[in-house]
Design a protein around this motif. Structure first.
Motif, PDB file in Angstrom:
ATOM      1  N   ALA A 168      -2.728-107.024 -39.586  1.00 37.73           N
ATOM      2  CA  ALA A 168      -2.081-107.841 -38.566  1.00 37.73           C
ATOM      3  C   ALA A 168      -0.599-107.521 -38.437  1.00 37.73           C
ATOM      4  CB  ALA A 168      -2.268-109.327 -38.885  1.00 37.73           C
ATOM      5  N   ASN A 169      -0.012-106.945 -39.482  1.00 34.50           N
ATOM      6  CA  ASN A 169       1.411-106.595 -39.446  1.00 34.50           C
ATOM      7  C   ASN A 169       1.641-105.085 -39.437  1.00 34.50           C
ATOM      8  OD1 ASN A 169       3.020-109.122 -39.517  1.00 34.50           O
ATOM      9  ND2 ASN A 169       1.762-109.518 -41.321  1.00 34.50           N
ATOM     10  N   CYS A 170       0.608-104.340 -39.045  1.00 39.28           N
ATOM     11  CA  CYS A 170       0.706-102.883 -38.940  1.00 39.28           C
ATOM     12  C   CYS A 170       0.421-102.482 -37.506  1.00 39.28           C
ATOM     13  CB  CYS A 170      -0.304-102.235 -39.894  1.00 39.28           C
ATOM     14  SG  CYS A 170      -0.330-100.427 -39.835  1.00 39.28           S
ATOM     15  N   PHE A 171       0.913-101.329 -37.101  1.00 37.89           N
ATOM     16  CA  PHE A 171       0.704-100.838 -35.735  1.00 37.89           C
ATOM     17  C   PHE A 171      -0.488 -99.885 -35.656  1.00 37.89           C
ATOM     18  CE2 PHE A 171       5.486-101.545 -35.497  1.00 37.89           C
ATOM     19  CZ  PHE A 171       5.341-102.797 -34.920  1.00 37.89           C
ATOM     20  N   GLY A 194      -2.423 -87.783 -35.032  1.00 35.22           N
ATOM     21  CA  GLY A 194      -1.459 -88.161 -34.007  1.00 35.22           C
ATOM     22  C   GLY A 194      -2.090 -88.659 -32.727  1.00 35.22           C
ATOM     23  N   ASP A 195      -3.407 -88.478 -32.597  1.00 33.47           N
ATOM     24  CA  ASP A 195      -4.114 -89.011 -31.430  1.00 33.47           C
ATOM     25  C   ASP A 195      -4.720 -90.359 -31.786  1.00 33.47           C
ATOM     26  OD1 ASP A 195      -3.518 -86.733 -30.039  1.00 33.47           O
ATOM     27  OD2 ASP A 195      -5.553 -85.880 -30.141  1.00 33.47           O
ATOM     28  N   PRO A 196      -4.523 -91.367 -30.951  1.00 33.35           N
ATOM     29  CA  PRO A 196      -5.130 -92.671 -31.252  1.00 33.35           C
ATOM     30  C   PRO A 196      -6.651 -92.597 -31.218  1.00 33.35           C
ATOM     31  CG  PRO A 196      -3.418 -92.860 -29.567  1.00 33.35           C
ATOM     32  CD  PRO A 196      -3.698 -91.397 -29.732  1.00 33.35           C
ATOM     33  N   ALA A 246      -5.015-102.109 -27.532  1.00 30.41           N
ATOM     34  CA  ALA A 246      -3.582-102.260 -27.249  1.00 30.41           C
ATOM     35  C   ALA A 246      -2.907-103.182 -28.250  1.00 30.41           C
ATOM     36  CB  ALA A 246      -3.387-102.788 -25.829  1.00 30.41           C
ATOM     37  N   ASP A 247      -3.702-104.016 -28.918  1.00 32.83           N
ATOM     38  CA  ASP A 247      -3.162-104.935 -29.916  1.00 32.83           C
ATOM     39  C   ASP A 247      -3.144-104.316 -31.314  1.00 32.83           C
ATOM     40  OD1 ASP A 247      -5.862-104.789 -30.373  1.00 32.83           O
ATOM     41  OD2 ASP A 247      -6.209-106.949 -30.460  1.00 32.83           O
ATOM     42  N   ARG A 253       4.309 -96.723 -30.094  1.00 37.12           N
ATOM     43  CA  ARG A 253       4.059 -96.456 -28.673  1.00 37.12           C
ATOM     44  C   ARG A 253       5.347 -96.338 -27.866  1.00 37.12           C
ATOM     45  NH1 ARG A 253      -0.839 -99.887 -29.349  1.00 37.12           N
ATOM     46  NH2 ARG A 253      -2.651 -98.630 -28.722  1.00 37.12           N
ATOM     47  N   GLY A 254       6.385 -97.021 -28.306  1.00 32.27           N
ATOM     48  CA  GLY A 254       7.646 -96.958 -27.579  1.00 32.27           C
ATOM     49  C   GLY A 254       8.683 -96.063 -28.229  1.00 32.27           C
TER      50      GLY A 254
END
Length: 273
Positions: free
Chosen positions: A17-20, A42-44, A50-51, A91-92
């Motif tokens: 929950a606290n990781c991207f 490196g590829d999702p 998105a969450d 992502r940003g």
């Protein structure tokens, strides 16, 4: 810097929950019995939402992603996301997250070392090494708090070697409590070995290849399992009480059942029957 005595088990457990979703992006996998599709580093993953949560988490094994259920970052993911990169989403990021992805394997290894060191610190038989363990905890903990560039310059292999020697001394002290001659099978190739009911109490199995081995009903109390490869190892009915440096990923890769006795810090995998 956080004092080593405050490096808790909670910090070393994955908190998605606290990781991207770093492991779902940074790591590569290839079509196999463990993964249903190829993915480049490196590829999702196509199942990453998105969450940053896995869309098939509850069905990973039945969907062909058994390998994902074995992986554990030991809390490295949330530490990178919230501490090293101060909550900035990949992502940003200007580099698309490349620095974060490159740092994950380094941080994971450091967190795994912290996990082993905290286990050693808390073992009553390790009192003679308590000061050395504290110094090692301080050193490795400090490495986890480096900035991204400095973190990437860390040599995890060198750290593992230094900590490994210390853990070896702790292992010897703990296993010395076992009466009689203790088996030393460090690094042994025991793939597919028939070891059902084997008396391996206090055995040295560090780095042993136990892939597909039959260890049903074996006595593995106080055995040193640091780095042992337990993929598809049959642990049904085995007694792992007090097993040293055994981790959740090792158990997740193995087979067991309700009779398998585990150290209290570990959880019985949901796929065991």
């Amino acid at each position: 810097m956080e004092e080593a005595a405050q490096v808790t088990a909670g910090r070393l457990r994955a908190d998605c929950a606290n990781c991207f979703g770093l492991c779902c992006v940074a790591l590569a996998f290839t079509v196999s019995t463990d993964f249903a599709a190829d993915k480049k580093a490196g590829d999702p993953c196509r199942h990453l939402g998105a969450d940053h949560r896995c869309g098939i988490h509850a069905e990973l094994r039945t969907s062909g992603y058994r390998g994902c259920t074995v992986y554990d970052c030991f809390g490295a993911g949330q530490h990178l996301s919230q501490v090293t990169f101060a909550g900035r989403d990949w992502r940003g990021a200007p580099d698309g997250g490349r620095a974060m992805f490159a740092a994950l394997p380094v941080m994971r290894q450091l967190h795994e070392l912290l996990r082993h060191l905290t286990e050693a610190r808390d073992h009553p038989a390790a009192s003679a090494e308590r000061a050395a363990i504290g110094r090692a905890l301080d050193r490795v903990d400090a490495l986890t708090r480096l900035d991204p560039d400095a973190l990437l310059a860390v040599d995890p292999a060198a750290e593992r070697a230094e900590v490994g020697e210390l853990l070896g001394r702790v292992s010897e002290a703990v296993r010395a409590q076992v009466p009689g001659r203790r088996k030393d099978r460090r690094g042994a190739d025991l793939m597919g070995a028939r070891l059902r009911g084997a008396a391996l109490r206090g055995a040295g199995l560090r780095g042993a290849l136990l892939i597909g081995a039959d260890l049903r009903d074996a006595d593995l109390r106080l055995a040193d399992l640091l780095g042992a490869d337990l993929r598809d190892t049959d642990l049904r009915g085995a007694d792992l009480t007090g097993a040293l440096f055994l981790t959740q990923p090792q158990l997740n890769a193995a087979r067991g059942d309700t009779r398998t006795a585990l150290p209290p810090a570990l959880t019985r995998p949901s796929h065991w029957r």
